[in-house]
Design an enzyme around this catalytic site. Structure first.
Site, mmCIF file in Angstrom:
data_model
loop_
_atom_site.group_PDB
_atom_site.id
_atom_site.type_symbol
_atom_site.label_atom_id
_atom_site.label_comp_id
_atom_site.label_asym_id
_atom_site.label_seq_id
_atom_site.Cartn_x
_atom_site.Cartn_y
_atom_site.Cartn_z
ATOM 1 N N GLU A 146 73.265 -0.802 106.259
ATOM 2 C CA GLU A 146 72.737 -0.696 104.666
ATOM 3 C C GLU A 146 71.248 0.878 104.641
ATOM 4 O O GLU A 146 71.507 2.056 104.008
ATOM 5 C CB GLU A 146 71.533 -0.872 104.207
ATOM 6 N N HIS A 162 78.952 3.517 104.265
ATOM 7 C CA HIS A 162 79.129 2.476 104.694
ATOM 8 C C HIS A 162 80.431 2.128 105.469
ATOM 9 O O HIS A 162 80.251 2.175 107.353
ATOM 10 C CB HIS A 162 79.129 0.721 104.312
ATOM 11 N N HIS A 190 77.377 5.359 98.010
ATOM 12 C CA HIS A 190 77.138 4.218 98.878
ATOM 13 C C HIS A 190 77.876 3.290 100.295
ATOM 14 O O HIS A 190 77.365 3.822 100.793
ATOM 15 C CB HIS A 190 76.354 3.216 97.773
ATOM 16 N N GLU A 191 79.511 3.366 99.094
ATOM 17 C CA GLU A 191 80.285 2.703 99.646
ATOM 18 C C GLU A 191 80.595 3.775 101.474
ATOM 19 O O GLU A 191 81.068 3.263 102.264
ATOM 20 C CB GLU A 191 80.948 2.087 99.105
#
Ligand code: ZN
Length: 501
Positions: A294, A268, A264-265
């Site tokens: 997101e 980003h 997830h990170e």
């Protein structure tokens, strides 16, 4: 004219550098700083924040922007210099409309509320924080009123994180999503939940790190221009396009926690690392909105990282790394475990299907509070009722109900949550476009190759930084507005098969 543009760029770079220095301090505070550093660090962060704000609201910037208007108007809309002037003007106007005294009072109130919340949540004591939250609501309304002419009082607050998205647009999109999502949730939850016991055996931290570092490197995360550390709550921060950092948190009895938060990170971070280097230290660097940001974390975490194709390649490697834990677990059992859908109390732990219901509830409450149709004192009861209606379970207390998220207690009421679900929707919409351009992407993912997908995202989204607003970017990339259909189609194609719906 070019001297004026250079002067503007110099001023913006100085403000950006002060902001980046504050970000380094913040990253250090969240990772390595000993507790004894807290008081001095708060002071240091405050002075850097104030200096950056003074630079960005200096009337000299306003004069330069006025002088540069003829240049901007002589250039095409998507020219880099025209875009820099346009985006800087938008941010300057927003910053200078709010008096510094108001911002100071808001900052003090928020810091106080946050510290009360850190006591109220473990004590399950909403009454303790209620008067503070009432004041937060008042601050939020007054902040919105510095931007008159809005259609809905939440619009100026939504603009802070998702510029150009209106409450009415988001409301319509969420209503559409909700209508199609609820039957999927009901159909899945009528069946026994997947068995995810295999994820809760003991997984030593060092091997977890070895595995996900390999995965995010393959995604395209550049370790020469970034690093990964440990913090209590995973996050991504950026000090420049050449230094983008992520954090994870390990749970040795939960394999999914660090693994999926790393993906997830990294999503980003890929967005931040992929920005055009020419935008360094200008308002054009970095992602354009919380929803688009997101969309990238969700795309890499869920659409790629929880897909069958991905695990076709990686599951044998994971099994080889953890023979004692996963030797007796089939690929199918593992795939079902990481895609388990079950209504749960906590938003951040929710699966990708029920997650959006948590967000919609919060978004609707923000609108009702700002409109004056819901009082802060009635919030805990409203929360329980809506939660029961939407997710079929009643939170046993406020700790895991209305007190669970930091957002309202460390910030404003309004604009805090919609980005998460906009991200889910947009991630699927962008991915559908990537597939239309490159149908070979799933087959490549099944071989552990992500270059085609990464390059498409970089060329179409990452490279533009904040040059386009989210609605402009969506139009450019997909040829139309934000649409729910690709996300619903994605959920159906995945979960109809998993749960034989
Ligand atoms: Zn995120």
């Amino acid at each position: 004219m070019n001297t004026k543009l250079d002067e503007l760029k110099t001023r913006l770079r100085e403000a950006s550098d002060l902001g980046a220095a504050a970000a380094v301090l913040n990253w250090d505070q969240s990772t390595y700083m000993p507790a004894g550093g807290a008081a001095a660090r708060a002071r240091q962060a405050a002075i850097l924040g104030r200096l950056a704000h003074e630079k960005l609201t200096d009337p000299a910037i306003g004069r330069l922007l006025d002088d540069l208007r003829p240049l901007e108007e002589s250039l095409p809309y998507d020219d880099d210099d025209a875009s820099l002037i346009r985006v800087t003007r938008r941010q300057y106007e927003r910053r200078t409309k709010v008096p510094a005294a108001f911002m100071g009072a808001l900052f003090n109130h928020t810091a106080e509320t946050y510290s009360v919340w850190t006591k109220a949540r473990p004590e399950n004591n909403f009454a303790l924080v209620q008067p503070y939250l009432e004041k937060t609501l008042d601050f939020s309304r007054r902040l919105a009123d510095f931007f008159p002419g809005y259609e809905h009082i939440a619009d100026p607050l939504i603009d802070f994180s998702d510029y150009g998205m209106k409450a009415s647009t988001v409301h319509a999109v969420f209503a559409d999503l909700r209508e199609q999502l609820i039957p999927i949730v009901h159909a899945i939850t009528a069946q026994p939940p997947a068995d995810d016991a295999c994820l809760h055996r003991t997984y030593p931290q060092a091997q977890q790190a070895a595995f996900f570092n390999k995965v995010i490197r393959a995604f395209g995360f550049d370790f020469e221009r970034g690093r990964c550390d440990v913090s209590p709550h995973p996050f991504t921060t950026s000090f420049s396009i050449g230094d983008v950092r992520i954090t994870v948190r390990y749970k040795e009895n939960d394999l999914g926690d660090a693994l999926f938060s790393a993906m997830h990170e990294a999503g980003h971070a890929l967005y931040e690392q992929g920005c055009n280097p020419a935008y360094e230290a200008t308002p054009l660097a970095g992602g354009t909105s919380s929803g688009v940001h997101e969309s990238q974390s969700r795309l890499w975490e869920n659409i790629v990282g929880r897909s069958r194709s991905f695990w076709t390649h990686y599951y044998p490697q994971l099994q080889a790394l953890f023979p004692a834990q996963l030797g007796d677990v089939s690929a199918e059992t593992f795939y079902r475990a990481i895609n388990k859908v079950q209504p749960s109390l906590i938003r951040v732990d929710a699966d990708e299907v029920t997650y959006n219901l948590h967000v919609m509830l919060r978004f609707d409450f923000e609108l009702a509070l700002l409109e004056g149709n819901l009082a802060v004192r009635d919030l805990p009861e409203a929360w329980r009722e809506r939660f029961k209606a939407d997710l079929g379970i009643t939170p046993p207390d406020d700790r895991d109900g209305v007190l669970q998220d930091v957002h309202w207690y460390g910030g404003l009421i309004g604009g805090a949550f919609q980005g998460y679900t906009l991200g889910n929707i947009l991630g699927a919409q962008f991915y559908q476009c990537a597939l239309a351009a490159h149908p070979e992407i799933p087959a490549e993912i099944a071989q552990g190759k992500f270059d085609t997908l990464h390059k498409w995202l970089k060329d179409n989204i990452y490279v533009h930084g904040s040059k386009y607003t989210a609605p402009e970017l969506i139009e450019r990339v997909t040829g139309g507005p934000l649409r729910v259909a690709p996300y619903i189609a994605y959920l159906h194609s995945k979960y109809d098969e998993l749960y034989a719906l």
